[in-house]
Design a protein around this motif. Structure first.
Motif, PDB file in Angstrom:
ATOM      1  N   PHE A 138       2.858  26.924  38.235  1.00 44.89           N
ATOM      2  CA  PHE A 138       1.414  27.267  38.513  1.00 44.89           C
ATOM      3  C   PHE A 138       0.835  26.043  39.121  1.00 44.89           C
ATOM      4  O   PHE A 138       0.034  25.984  40.071  1.00 44.89           O
ATOM      5  CB  PHE A 138       0.461  28.018  37.775  1.00 44.89           C
ATOM      6  N   ALA A 227      -2.965  29.311  34.472  1.00 43.25           N
ATOM      7  CA  ALA A 227      -2.169  30.214  35.315  1.00 43.25           C
ATOM      8  C   ALA A 227      -3.068  31.258  35.600  1.00 43.25           C
ATOM      9  O   ALA A 227      -3.772  31.988  34.798  1.00 43.25           O
ATOM     10  CB  ALA A 227      -0.841  30.634  34.772  1.00 43.25           C
ATOM     11  N   ASP A 231       0.106  34.086  39.572  1.00 46.22           N
ATOM     12  CA  ASP A 231       1.024  33.066  39.115  1.00 46.22           C
ATOM     13  C   ASP A 231       2.329  33.378  37.979  1.00 46.22           C
ATOM     14  O   ASP A 231       3.063  32.764  38.153  1.00 46.22           O
ATOM     15  CB  ASP A 231       0.394  31.876  38.523  1.00 46.22           C
ATOM     16  N   LYS A 234       6.087  33.109  39.032  1.00 44.47           N
ATOM     17  CA  LYS A 234       6.596  31.676  38.919  1.00 44.47           C
ATOM     18  C   LYS A 234       7.030  31.493  37.747  1.00 44.47           C
ATOM     19  O   LYS A 234       7.712  30.511  37.341  1.00 44.47           O
ATOM     20  CB  LYS A 234       5.617  30.768  39.600  1.00 44.47           C
TER      21      LYS A 234
END
Length: 547
Positions: A138, A227, A231, A234
């Motif tokens: 993030f 985050a 996010d 990810k």
């Protein structure tokens, strides 16, 4: 496929019991003396592994009868059925096609194989993306650490492979969390940075209690670090069939890899469940791992019973379990990287063959599924080997012996190999009362003292053991070794007449656990389990009551 015949109904079984009775007092050293070529004839090789089973309470007649038992149980035909996708798991009406996950082709199973190939491609994509530093978190930091969250086969297999292949690992650190005890996750995350950590959630249903609890805690850890929910993709991948639950968690379909119902958890390391391994060692090495297992599959499918490693090891298991009442089996890897092998094999063998009814549901009148245990050598020599050498229980042993080391420390490795060979020989020869007395006299003890202590030093010997040797722990030999024990486990299940691919015995504890959790979450009210459980729930409430 027709159900397996129960072991007691195979014609050779009664004759084998008589042979076992006669061999209980046999002298294995004498068997060597009577057959100078015993080390060559009681040996089989495949896929880079060598099985030496010459140090067993076994003569030519018993070995021939064991082979006959395997043929009567149709082990070669059942191997073909397993590998070709027959409905071998009769209680759940599905095949057990973990071998397809490491195959190079699959005539007759093209549709399933196409899914496997596609998933391999996605695994390779993720493994290479992460190893090339292309996956960022993030804050834009490169992913440096991967945490696999699973339990059972979603943890034991990947953890074993990653630790065993440490010399082949790259720059990504892979960690494993399984226990619902919060300390497991907490201790793992202590030294990790959320911005550079990626989690792999391994749960076919995305509902496994321990895995879901740890995954939710990991999600909270990530969000608390800055985050956003957007996010999460990810930082999270999932190995699951429940895309809806994964999406609710925050993992998109693009980040989910499949696991099929024809792959049991304890056989799943070859699937996307093994993604953490592929990341740890790189895709090329992971392919070599698959190739080693495929080589063992090919041997299993083609070698006759008397040269077939999995079949021979299975027949030895039946020989001791049902001929000598040995209720246990010991696995001793003389390699620190294989320290988790006994843990992995415990699930593989005891979850598969810990059954009390036949595949058709009939009660069994004989033992199945011996307890498997062990540890890495040489640590066990200073703890439980005492029982192996002088205890009253018969404990058949598998020594796992790589002949070389990746460390370069050949002198120290020479000591390790010497210890392995010494333990195997000591189990075989033991020490007579007279030798014990002579040894004590040589230490300067008097005749009376030596006579008194000699029984404590004497060892009966004649303790059966196999040595499975190979040049080195490599991705190929590790794949072959795991596949060897998978197929051995299958053959034992077929000989006992049970289904080794279901695990209904784990369900009841889960169901009761859900009931108890519901009671614990109630602020008040009387528990309604058994009195002992009710008392402990009440004590837990008191211990966790607000101050």
């Amino acid at each position: 496929m027709t159900p397996c015949t129960q072991l007691k109904d195979l014609p050779a079984f009664g004759e084998l019991q008589a042979l076992a009775l006669a061999l209980k007092s046999a002298d294995i050293e004498g068997l060597f003396a009577g057959a100078p070529d015993r080390t060559d004839t009681y040996r089989a090789d495949a896929a880079g592994l060598c099985l030496d089973y010459s140090k067993h309470l076994l003569d030519d007649a018993a070995r021939a009868k064991l082979v006959e038992l395997g043929e009567q149980a149709q082990l070669p035909q059942r191997a073909h059925a397993l590998l070709s996708g027959a409905e071998i798991n009769n209680t759940e009406h599905r095949p057990a096609l973990h071998s397809l996950l490491r195959a190079a082709s699959a005539p007759g199973l093209e549709d399933k194989f196409a899914e496997v190939v596609a998933t391999r491609g996605r695994m390779r994509h993720w493994a290479e993306r992460i190893n090339r530093g292309q996956q960022t978190g993030f804050s834009g930091q490169t992913i440096t650490d991967v945490v696999n969250i699973g339990i059972g086969g979603s943890d034991l297999g990947p953890r074993l492979v990653t630790e065993a292949l440490k010399p082949f690992q790259g720059d990504i650190n892979c960690h494993y969390v399984a226990n619902v005890d919060p300390a497991d996750l907490q201790d793992t995350l202590l030294d990790l940075d959320p911005a550079s950590t990626l989690f792999i959630v391994c749960s076919k249903s995305f509902r496994t209690e321990e895995t879901l609890a740890n995954s939710l805690a990991a999600r909270e850890w990530m969000l608390n670090a800055g985050a956003t929910e957007a996010d999460l993709d990810k930082h999270f991948l999932a190995i699951t069939t429940n895309l809806a639950a994964a999406a609710d968690f925050g993992i998109s379909g693009d980040n989910c890899l499949p696991i099929w119902d024809w792959v049991g958890g304890r056989y799943s390391v070859w699937s996307a469940v093994g993604l953490s391994c592929a990341i740890a060692v790189g895709w090329d090495h992971f392919e070599q791992f698959l190739d080693g297992a495929a080589a063992m599959d090919a041997h299993f499918a083609s070698a006759p019973v008397d040269q077939n490693l999995p079949m021979l090891m299975s027949l030895l298991e039946i020989w001791y379990c049902n001929g000598f009442a040995a209720g246990n089996h010991v696995v001793l890897p003389y390699d620190q990287g294989l320290a988790k092998l006994p843990d992995f094999l415990q699930q593989l063998t005891m979850e598969s063959n810990g059954k009390r009814v036949s595949a058709e549901g009939a009660p069994l009148s004989y033992d199945t599924g011996p307890v498997l245990w062990g540890s890495a050598g040489t640590m066990g020599q200073h703890s439980f080997h005492q029982l192996l050498h002088q205890g009253t229980r018969l404990c058949p042993v598998d020594f796992i012996l790589p002949l070389t080391t990746h460390t370069g420390m050949t002198g120290q490795h020479r000591r390790l190999v010497a210890n392995c060979l010494a333990q195997s020989r000591a189990l075989l020869v033991g020490r007579s009362l007279e030798d014990a007395r002579a040894s004590l006299l040589a230490r300067g003890l008097s005749d009376a003292e030596a006579a008194h202590l000699a029984p404590h030093l004497a060892m009966p010997g004649n303790r059966p053991n196999s040595v499975i040797s190979f040049t080195a722990v490599t991705p190929h030999t590790l794949g072959a070794l795991i596949a060897l024990y998978e197929h051995r486990t299958f053959c034992s299940g077929q000989l006992w007449g049970i289904n080794p691919f279901d695990q209904w015995g784990v369900e009841l504890g889960k169901e009761i656990g859900t009931e108890i959790l519901g009671l614990m979450e109630q602020a008040s009210g009387s528990p309604r389990m058994d009195p002992a459980t009710d008392q402990l729930i009440s004590k837990w409430r008191q211990a966790n009551a607000p101050a």
